[in-house]
Scaffold this active site. Sequence first.
Site, PDB file in Angstrom:
ATOM      1  N   GLU A  30      54.004   4.953  22.141  1.00 21.95           N
ATOM      2  CA  GLU A  30      52.817   4.467  21.429  1.00 21.95           C
ATOM      3  C   GLU A  30      52.291   5.467  20.397  1.00 21.95           C
ATOM      4  OE1 GLU A  30      49.823   3.004  24.118  1.00 21.95           O
ATOM      5  OE2 GLU A  30      50.899   1.147  24.415  1.00 21.95           O
ATOM      6  N   GLU A  74      55.551  -3.257  27.499  1.00 27.59           N
ATOM      7  CA  GLU A  74      54.564  -3.154  28.578  1.00 27.59           C
ATOM      8  C   GLU A  74      53.729  -4.429  28.572  1.00 27.59           C
ATOM      9  OE1 GLU A  74      52.212   0.422  28.192  1.00 27.59           O
ATOM     10  OE2 GLU A  74      53.962   1.676  27.798  1.00 27.59           O
TER      11      GLU A  74
END
Length: 631
Positions: free
Chosen positions: A144, A315
């Site tokens: 991320e 995710e």
Amino acid sequence: MKRTLGVCYYPEQWDEAVWAEDARRMAALGLTWVRIGEFAWTRMEPVEGVYDWGWLDRAIAVLGAAGLRVVLGTPTATPPRWMLTKHPDMLALDKEGRPRGFGSRRHYCFSSRPYRAECARIVTAMAERYGRNPDVAAWQTDNEYACHDTVLSYSPAALHAFRDWLAQRYQSPQALNRAWGNVFWSMDYASFDEIGLPNLTVTEANPAHVMAFRRFASDEVAGFNRLQVDILRRHSEAPIAHNYMGQITDFDHFAVGADLDIAAWDAYPLGFLSDRLPATAEHRRRFVRQGDPDFQAFHHDLYRAVGRGRWWIMEQQPGPVNWAPWNPDPLPGMARLWAWEAFAHGAEAVCYFRWRQAPFAQEQMHAGLLRPDSVAAPAFAEAEQVAGELAAMPDVAVERAEVAVVFDYTSAWAWETQPQGRDFSYFRLVFEAYRALRRLGLNIDILPPDMADLSGYKLVLVPGVATMSPALLGALAAFVGTALVGPRSNSKTAEFATPVPLAPNLPGLNARVMRVESLPPDVPVPLAAGGQFLHWREKLEGSAEVVETCADGFAALVRAGGMHYLAGWPDAATWGMVLRPLCEAQGIAVVEMPEGLRQRRAGGVRFLFNYDAEPVAFDGVVVPAAGVHWG
Ligand code: GAL
């Protein structure tokens, strides 16, 4: 293509004795993928230069033996504490010049060359060891990028790299001064070494300076990622992904994506609705346990574009998260709905985050597929159901949509740099246009801003693109469908100056924006035929045909042939009013979707997703609360 499920797993956080049983249960659940490794640097290299691969060898072997395929993450989002002693200057500095310290994650500056060298070292070691391991079937770089507001760093390393970047871009300080308009307020520089970062100025910095810094910072992310990709490719043929986020525009994802094989993103629908998305209190209440009905789809379509067709959910929220202001439990059915919606938008894989809830550290309150005591949590059965359905179902192929929306990261920086009205958010403008198209039941493609060929589309929207690329302008000139450009599109040069001739300067359209105004949200500009602009309106001059007017007589929508320009920011109902006739004129079939229901066509199948907490009847079908219907 076989669409698959997976999970994020942290073998280093559990006793080795449970790995085999975990792997067995994952496989029995119907999972294909297990992502591991992305935070495990201190376990891979506990002491500088002393590697410990034994545990990772065994973890990969155990997972592989159970028939699972590993996505191996590079651990560069969590540099160990010893590294900070070695390179105290590797930390990012915030806008106030304070170091962002150790004790969580992402404590690095993208511009730190010593840190990049450390990353190259650990990634090389991993790639050499696992690049040909048959159980390692994909890679993830870092974790991320941009999370926790980490793209912009005001460190000496960033300053140094920024000056180099400027010297390459402008070649001489005089050229830079001209490009930025530094004559204004006597801001001229005599040398690149005099140029600072655009923080800690007395009042706002020159927007051209800020924009140069934003472009630079984005390039630094792309360069950081490319360093890892180049190493991995030398040792491995497995595809490489990065897990992007929701509503993050701090770097150009298309630029990073160009170096990768797969764009993945991390979908936390309830966290996003609670934390990020602008929404009314009523909307938040209605969808509190389901998530916004368009937010996930928008990102699915965006990342399909970033991945040039290949994209995953790396995710997927499985229960309450820990990080939003409020963290509700998803309605039963949502963990299944979210996965199916991703598949209907073309996801190759959906991986739940995470396998077992951690009993320690920062994310104790974040649900997993298992509880901390290893008993199945509610999403476990839903994942199992999806796995069974996937096995039974023919593939859902992605079709090209009739309608497209251009998305441009640079424009997000532009309107953050110079909002001109407090509510002017580029993301929000595009997202509201996207939502209006979804309310009409449409499939949508998102396109990058340098799209040179629009043929095949019937309707293309270009809201708020600050500087339209020559490629896009050329594509629009050749486009035979309907284009809807604006508001605020093409109103800056590439150096963030006001262009003359004035905006929008579109091929074939005689219209100029001669005045803009921003307004508080409770001061709408009514349109003559009903509907209203909010936040932003423009006054046009020129001879283009007027399609809609404002109640005060100024044009709201003008056109020449298929080229349309929209002179304000429509509210939700007004977007519908504007878009419906454009669709109908192009023969695009539209319907009015109920507020919580969305549809998507894929491979001849129509999917209906009910984001409401009540069953919804639509088109002869009753879709259960938080349910999916296809047929
Ligand atoms: C993501 C992150 C994960 C985990 C998760 C919790 O942003 O990639 O590591 O922190 O959020 O929701």
